[in-house]
Design a protein around this motif. Sequence first.
Motif, PDB file in Angstrom:
ATOM      1  N   VAL A 194      67.892  69.630  62.263  1.00  0.00           N
ATOM      2  CA  VAL A 194      67.899  71.075  62.022  1.00  0.00           C
ATOM      3  C   VAL A 194      67.584  71.415  60.566  1.00  0.00           C
ATOM      4  CG1 VAL A 194      69.475  71.516  63.931  1.00  0.00           C
ATOM      5  CG2 VAL A 194      70.410  71.088  61.637  1.00  0.00           C
ATOM      6  N   GLU A 195      67.671  70.415  59.679  1.00  0.00           N
ATOM      7  CA  GLU A 195      67.353  70.677  58.274  1.00  0.00           C
ATOM      8  C   GLU A 195      65.857  70.554  58.008  1.00  0.00           C
ATOM      9  OE1 GLU A 195      69.810  68.089  55.967  1.00  0.00           O
ATOM     10  OE2 GLU A 195      71.669  69.192  56.417  1.00  0.00           O
ATOM     11  N   THR A 196      65.225  69.509  58.561  1.00  0.00           N
ATOM     12  CA  THR A 196      63.779  69.341  58.361  1.00  0.00           C
ATOM     13  C   THR A 196      62.964  70.072  59.425  1.00  0.00           C
ATOM     14  OG1 THR A 196      63.690  67.311  59.695  1.00  0.00           O
ATOM     15  CG2 THR A 196      64.194  67.080  57.344  1.00  0.00           C
ATOM     16  N   LYS A 197      63.642  70.520  60.502  1.00  0.00           N
ATOM     17  CA  LYS A 197      63.009  71.231  61.614  1.00  0.00           C
ATOM     18  C   LYS A 197      61.996  70.363  62.348  1.00  0.00           C
ATOM     19  CE  LYS A 197      63.608  75.673  59.256  1.00  0.00           C
ATOM     20  NZ  LYS A 197      62.950  76.913  58.776  1.00  0.00           N
ATOM     21  N   LYS A 198      62.290  69.085  62.448  1.00  0.00           N
ATOM     22  CA  LYS A 198      61.392  68.151  63.122  1.00  0.00           C
ATOM     23  C   LYS A 198      62.025  67.615  64.408  1.00  0.00           C
ATOM     24  CE  LYS A 198      58.849  66.445  59.084  1.00  0.00           C
ATOM     25  NZ  LYS A 198      58.502  65.237  58.274  1.00  0.00           N
ATOM     26  N   TRP A 199      61.253  67.664  65.481  1.00  0.00           N
ATOM     27  CA  TRP A 199      61.635  67.028  66.738  1.00  0.00           C
ATOM     28  C   TRP A 199      61.110  65.594  66.738  1.00  0.00           C
ATOM     29  CZ3 TRP A 199      64.908  68.764  70.322  1.00  0.00           C
ATOM     30  CH2 TRP A 199      65.089  70.141  70.504  1.00  0.00           C
ATOM     31  N   ARG A 200      61.893  64.675  67.325  1.00  0.00           N
ATOM     32  CA  ARG A 200      61.455  63.288  67.494  1.00  0.00           C
ATOM     33  C   ARG A 200      61.892  62.809  68.865  1.00  0.00           C
ATOM     34  NH1 ARG A 200      64.137  58.425  66.731  1.00  0.00           N
ATOM     35  NH2 ARG A 200      65.885  59.447  65.657  1.00  0.00           N
ATOM     36  N   GLU A 201      60.943  62.305  69.664  1.00  0.00           N
ATOM     37  CA  GLU A 201      61.303  61.820  70.985  1.00  0.00           C
ATOM     38  C   GLU A 201      62.060  60.506  70.860  1.00  0.00           C
ATOM     39  OE1 GLU A 201      59.523  61.429  75.507  1.00  0.00           O
ATOM     40  OE2 GLU A 201      58.150  61.781  73.825  1.00  0.00           O
ATOM     41  N   LEU A 202      63.158  60.388  71.612  1.00  0.00           N
ATOM     42  CA  LEU A 202      64.013  59.209  71.551  1.00  0.00           C
ATOM     43  C   LEU A 202      63.678  58.271  72.707  1.00  0.00           C
ATOM     44  CD1 LEU A 202      66.584  57.877  70.203  1.00  0.00           C
ATOM     45  CD2 LEU A 202      67.895  59.005  72.006  1.00  0.00           C
ATOM     46  N   GLU A 203      63.387  57.016  72.382  1.00  0.00           N
ATOM     47  CA  GLU A 203      63.161  56.021  73.425  1.00  0.00           C
ATOM     48  C   GLU A 203      64.504  55.632  74.048  1.00  0.00           C
ATOM     49  OE1 GLU A 203      60.315  54.929  74.682  1.00  0.00           O
ATOM     50  OE2 GLU A 203      59.343  56.402  73.368  1.00  0.00           O
ATOM     51  N   HIS A 204      64.536  55.560  75.374  1.00  0.00           N
ATOM     52  CA  HIS A 204      65.769  55.183  76.065  1.00  0.00           C
ATOM     53  C   HIS A 204      65.408  54.564  77.417  1.00  0.00           C
ATOM     54  CE1 HIS A 204      65.519  58.515  78.961  1.00  0.00           C
ATOM     55  NE2 HIS A 204      65.097  59.256  77.949  1.00  0.00           N
ATOM     56  N   PRO A 205      66.338  53.850  78.052  1.00  0.00           N
ATOM     57  CA  PRO A 205      66.022  53.134  79.299  1.00  0.00           C
ATOM     58  C   PRO A 205      66.186  53.956  80.567  1.00  0.00           C
ATOM     59  CG  PRO A 205      68.206  52.523  78.562  1.00  0.00           C
ATOM     60  CD  PRO A 205      67.660  53.456  77.507  1.00  0.00           C
ATOM     61  N   PHE A 206      66.339  55.279  80.454  1.00  0.00           N
ATOM     62  CA  PHE A 206      66.578  56.103  81.640  1.00  0.00           C
ATOM     63  C   PHE A 206      65.369  56.964  82.001  1.00  0.00           C
ATOM     64  CE2 PHE A 206      71.010  55.879  79.748  1.00  0.00           C
ATOM     65  CZ  PHE A 206      71.383  54.795  80.538  1.00  0.00           C
TER      66      PHE A 206
END
Length: 394
Positions: free
Chosen positions: A285-297
């Motif tokens: 919320v500070e840099t206003k950047k979204w990042r997709e999280l890798e996960h096993p689901f």
Amino acid sequence: MDSASERHCTEVVARERSGHTAVVEENLLCVWGGYMSIADDEVFLPNDEIWVYDLERGVWEVFHMSGEVPPSMSGTCGCSLNGHLYIFGGCDNNGQTNQIYCVDLTDGKYTWKKIKYEIGSAPSARDKLSCWVYKGKIIYFGGYGHKMLTDIDRTNRSFIVDKASWVEEIFWGWNNEVHIFDPSQASWSDPQTHGRAPDPRAAHASATVGCRGYVCGGRVMETRMSDIHCLDLESWTWSEIIPVSSIPVGRSWHTLTAVSDSSLFLFGGLSVDCKPMSDGWLLDVETKKWRELEHPFKTKPRLWHTACPGKDSDVIVFGGSCDYILLIDNSHCNDALVFQTQPYPLFRICEDYIAKNVKNYEMLRNQLSLLPPKLLTAVQRRMSFYRPSKKQQQ
């Protein structure tokens, strides 16, 4: 422990459900309400039972509830405050409601109490809303519900009428209203907000970080949105966050969970083209950047599920649907998906490694008694989490 885990390792498991309420109190995931599909019918889950999942041991228990028990519902808004579960709104067999109930989660009695407010007026009946908890108060936002024509303020567009649903002088629709409930005073109030408020919506997601409440996505009319807004809970000023990176697609029936002092975790939901999703995203919320999280689901899409913060920035997703919610043969889930969103501290890494591998290594088994008492107790509890169920042993 793996970067994420899926658990329901005892023979007794909470029933499949969507549109339910879940909170984490201490180390227990508490699940109430919602509905499931049986044949061609949508059936509410029993209102006098609460399912409790021990996140350390991986064990489910079900408890009977008494007192002023609320009706069986889905789409209610639940939160935990001072050891109590509060629920407001929701939809029962008679339609949407605007009643508020609470139950103490710490005394083991699970006695419901219907709250009779003494000051102010309750919001109109609604479901699929969200809330923030701040300084001992619960702040509710949005939702879908009904109002009398005389109660609709057409000058500020705080309520958008669903033209497909109205009966005489009663209109259904979406709102962007903000209401405050103060449990200590049993009072309702409506703050005067500033700035440009988000468009009215329901089936959106909210989370609290510090003195700021965030709201993301949701549905109004036939539109599913991807925007994110922030309400300063001190000045009551709205602002929109404009991301400086790629963003998740628009969605409804997803979840948003605070996982640090500056980051939010978004998971799942129903996309703009009505597809269940399984993507996870982190927003700084500070840099206003979204990042997709890798996960096993990735093969486990979820919508109208719940997501609760666990220890060490874990997020516990429970239940929900893996199909489009309006399908007759819609499938509901009852597994708990545990997402790791941040690196674990060394103690957690050691605890999980020993608990997971102690049966495979004789040296570990022989040296268990040499562990410090605190670590030994933690490891013994975690060993239950990793113990295979009877079905897994067969």
